[in-house]
Design a protein around this motif. Structure first.
Motif, PDB file in Angstrom:
ATOM      1  N   SER A  86      29.836  41.093  48.648  1.00 52.07           N
ATOM      2  CA  SER A  86      29.709  40.609  47.276  1.00 52.07           C
ATOM      3  C   SER A  86      31.080  40.401  46.664  1.00 52.07           C
ATOM      4  N   ASP A  87      31.101  39.662  45.557  1.00 52.50           N
ATOM      5  CA  ASP A  87      32.341  39.465  44.831  1.00 52.50           C
ATOM      6  C   ASP A  87      32.848  40.782  44.252  1.00 52.50           C
ATOM      7  N   ASP A  88      31.928  41.655  43.825  1.00 55.07           N
ATOM      8  CA  ASP A  88      32.341  42.964  43.314  1.00 55.07           C
ATOM      9  C   ASP A  88      33.072  43.766  44.386  1.00 55.07           C
ATOM     10  N   ALA A  89      32.609  43.668  45.630  1.00 52.12           N
ATOM     11  CA  ALA A  89      33.275  44.377  46.724  1.00 52.12           C
ATOM     12  C   ALA A  89      34.674  43.820  46.953  1.00 52.12           C
ATOM     13  N   LEU A  90      34.822  42.505  46.846  1.00 57.61           N
ATOM     14  CA  LEU A  90      36.165  41.924  46.951  1.00 57.61           C
ATOM     15  C   LEU A  90      37.059  42.413  45.822  1.00 57.61           C
ATOM     16  N   ASP A  91      36.524  42.450  44.597  1.00 61.39           N
ATOM     17  CA  ASP A  91      37.294  42.945  43.453  1.00 61.39           C
ATOM     18  C   ASP A  91      37.856  44.340  43.735  1.00 61.39           C
ATOM     19  N   ALA A  92      36.997  45.207  44.260  1.00 62.12           N
ATOM     20  CA  ALA A  92      37.405  46.590  44.493  1.00 62.12           C
ATOM     21  C   ALA A  92      38.484  46.697  45.566  1.00 62.12           C
ATOM     22  N   ALA A  93      38.493  45.745  46.511  1.00 54.59           N
ATOM     23  CA  ALA A  93      39.468  45.804  47.603  1.00 54.59           C
ATOM     24  C   ALA A  93      40.806  45.165  47.265  1.00 54.59           C
ATOM     25  N   MET A  94      40.842  44.329  46.229  1.00 47.86           N
ATOM     26  CA  MET A  94      42.045  43.548  45.951  1.00 47.86           C
ATOM     27  C   MET A  94      43.303  44.353  45.662  1.00 47.86           C
ATOM     28  N   PRO A  95      43.224  45.543  45.038  1.00 46.98           N
ATOM     29  CA  PRO A  95      44.475  46.291  44.832  1.00 46.98           C
ATOM     30  C   PRO A  95      45.234  46.569  46.130  1.00 46.98           C
ATOM     31  N   LEU A  96      44.526  46.651  47.259  1.00 45.99           N
ATOM     32  CA  LEU A  96      45.193  46.880  48.539  1.00 45.99           C
ATOM     33  C   LEU A  96      46.009  45.664  48.972  1.00 45.99           C
ATOM     34  N   LEU A  97      45.696  44.490  48.399  1.00 50.19           N
ATOM     35  CA  LEU A  97      46.409  43.261  48.733  1.00 50.19           C
ATOM     36  C   LEU A  97      47.395  42.854  47.638  1.00 50.19           C
ATOM     37  N   ALA A  98      47.762  43.794  46.777  1.00 50.73           N
ATOM     38  CA  ALA A  98      48.730  43.493  45.723  1.00 50.73           C
ATOM     39  C   ALA A  98      50.040  43.012  46.347  1.00 50.73           C
ATOM     40  N   TRP A  99      50.628  41.993  45.727  1.00 47.89           N
ATOM     41  CA  TRP A  99      51.837  41.427  46.312  1.00 47.89           C
ATOM     42  C   TRP A  99      52.992  42.416  46.356  1.00 47.89           C
ATOM     43  N   GLU A 100      52.992  43.395  45.474  1.00 42.55           N
ATOM     44  CA  GLU A 100      54.040  44.413  45.553  1.00 42.55           C
ATOM     45  C   GLU A 100      53.998  45.129  46.899  1.00 42.55           C
ATOM     46  N   ARG A 101      52.787  45.415  47.378  1.00 44.58           N
ATOM     47  CA  ARG A 101      52.632  46.083  48.680  1.00 44.58           C
ATOM     48  C   ARG A 101      53.027  45.137  49.810  1.00 44.58           C
ATOM     49  N   LEU A 102      52.538  43.894  49.756  1.00 50.17           N
ATOM     50  CA  LEU A 102      52.788  42.957  50.840  1.00 50.17           C
ATOM     51  C   LEU A 102      54.274  42.618  50.950  1.00 50.17           C
ATOM     52  N   LYS A 103      54.916  42.415  49.804  1.00 51.63           N
ATOM     53  CA  LYS A 103      56.346  42.094  49.829  1.00 51.63           C
ATOM     54  C   LYS A 103      57.165  43.242  50.422  1.00 51.63           C
ATOM     55  N   ALA A 104      56.767  44.460  50.153  1.00 56.77           N
ATOM     56  CA  ALA A 104      57.497  45.613  50.675  1.00 56.77           C
ATOM     57  C   ALA A 104      57.447  45.674  52.198  1.00 56.77           C
ATOM     58  N   GLN A 105      56.454  44.995  52.793  1.00 53.19           N
ATOM     59  CA  GLN A 105      56.302  45.033  54.243  1.00 53.19           C
ATOM     60  C   GLN A 105      56.771  43.758  54.936  1.00 53.19           C
ATOM     61  N   GLY A 106      57.260  42.787  54.156  1.00 49.00           N
ATOM     62  CA  GLY A 106      57.815  41.590  54.772  1.00 49.00           C
ATOM     63  C   GLY A 106      56.982  40.342  54.634  1.00 49.00           C
ATOM     64  N   ALA A 107      56.134  40.271  53.617  1.00 48.64           N
ATOM     65  CA  ALA A 107      55.341  39.069  53.356  1.00 48.64           C
ATOM     66  C   ALA A 107      55.690  38.513  51.987  1.00 48.64           C
ATOM     67  N   GLU A 108      55.741  37.188  51.901  1.00 50.87           N
ATOM     68  CA  GLU A 108      55.975  36.508  50.636  1.00 50.87           C
ATOM     69  C   GLU A 108      54.790  35.595  50.329  1.00 50.87           C
ATOM     70  N   PRO A 109      54.503  35.350  49.042  1.00 48.72           N
ATOM     71  CA  PRO A 109      53.374  34.480  48.696  1.00 48.72           C
ATOM     72  C   PRO A 109      53.586  33.054  49.189  1.00 48.72           C
ATOM     73  N   ASP A 110      52.489  32.434  49.586  1.00 50.20           N
ATOM     74  CA  ASP A 110      52.486  31.001  49.891  1.00 50.20           C
ATOM     75  C   ASP A 110      51.646  30.341  48.814  1.00 50.20           C
ATOM     76  N   VAL A 111      50.731  29.465  49.149  1.00 53.95           N
ATOM     77  CA  VAL A 111      49.837  28.862  48.164  1.00 53.95           C
ATOM     78  C   VAL A 111      48.844  29.909  47.666  1.00 53.95           C
ATOM     79  N   SER A 112      48.114  29.585  46.626  1.00 51.90           N
ATOM     80  CA  SER A 112      47.231  30.547  45.976  1.00 51.90           C
ATOM     81  C   SER A 112      46.085  30.978  46.883  1.00 51.90           C
ATOM     82  N   ALA A 113      45.642  32.213  46.683  1.00 56.45           N
ATOM     83  CA  ALA A 113      44.476  32.735  47.385  1.00 56.45           C
ATOM     84  C   ALA A 113      43.210  32.082  46.828  1.00 56.45           C
TER      85      ALA A 113
END
Length: 218
Positions: free
Chosen positions: A176-203
């Motif tokens: 469900s969309d609610d389940a995606l909402d709950a998981a999104m904090p794990l994909l915060a760009w602050e976390r991803l950037k700290a590990q070597g990923a940069e944003p590309d086009v929008s999700a």
């Protein structure tokens, strides 16, 4: 992975062609393909995403697949030149968790920082994806990375200068969309950037609209 929109006037015929001809003839007709799925965006875009999975990238260099590329059928010639806002990812799924499929997905494109690709892959595989799978309603998650040889082959199919090739992509599949909402904090760009990923086009968030699986051998 092919992500595109198309004009409303062509949309009904485009979907019939993609669902009944284009995807099945590849997944069921070319040895080595195992699964194909199409998604339609409800938040973000482009509107349609097609994901093709094969036993290895060698399938994209096999004669049965190359024959399809050399001989575009009439409907392919009709619709493919009208793809809009095309994004592609040509490479491998290098990390995956979960054995089920979700009804909705979040697709997050990213660019790998040069020199940190291995560290990013290790973190995604060892920490991020297992964390995502523990979230209520998340059925699967996977990480794909571009590779140069496969990109070059795919780019030669339709030499459109406007096509945008994704360097990497994170996909979360949920019920469900609610389940995606709950998981999104794990994909915060602050976390991803700290590990070597940069944003590309929008999700974007998408619903499954059809799938084709190679039947198991009896």
């Amino acid at each position: 992975m092919v992500w595109t929109s198309i004009s409303e006037s062509l949309e009904p015929g485009f979907n019939e062609w993609y669902n009944r001809e284009h995807m099945p003839e590849r997944i069921l007709g070319v040895p080595g393909f195992v699964r194909g799925r199409r998604f339609v965006a409800y938040d973000g875009g482009p509107r349609y995403l097609a994901v093709y999975e094969a036993s290895s990238n060698a399938v994209l260099f096999s004669e049965p697949y190359l024959a399809l590329k050399r001989h575009f059928d009439a409907n392919s010639q009709r619709y493919v030149p009208h793809f809009q806002g095309v994004r592609k990812m040509a490479g491998q799924i290098t990390a995956r968790v979960g054995s089920a499929e979700g009804g909705v997905v979040c697709v997050t494109p990213l660019t790998r920082v040069i020199g940190r690709e291995d560290a990013l892959r290790g973190w995604v595989s060892g920490q991020l994806l297992p964390e995502l799978l523990k979230q209520r309603g998340v059925m699967a998650a996977w990480y794909g990375e571009q590779d140069a040889a496969t990109r070059a082959s795919v780019a030669a199919d339709i030499p459109r200068q406007s096509d945008h090739f994704l360097d990497g992509v994170l996909v979360v599949e949920a019920v469900s969309d609610d389940a995606l909402d709950a998981a999104m904090p794990l994909l915060a760009w602050e976390r991803l950037k700290a590990q070597g990923a940069e944003p590309d086009v929008s999700a974007a968030r998408m619903r499954v609209c059809m799938s084709v699986h190679v039947p198991p051998k009896v």
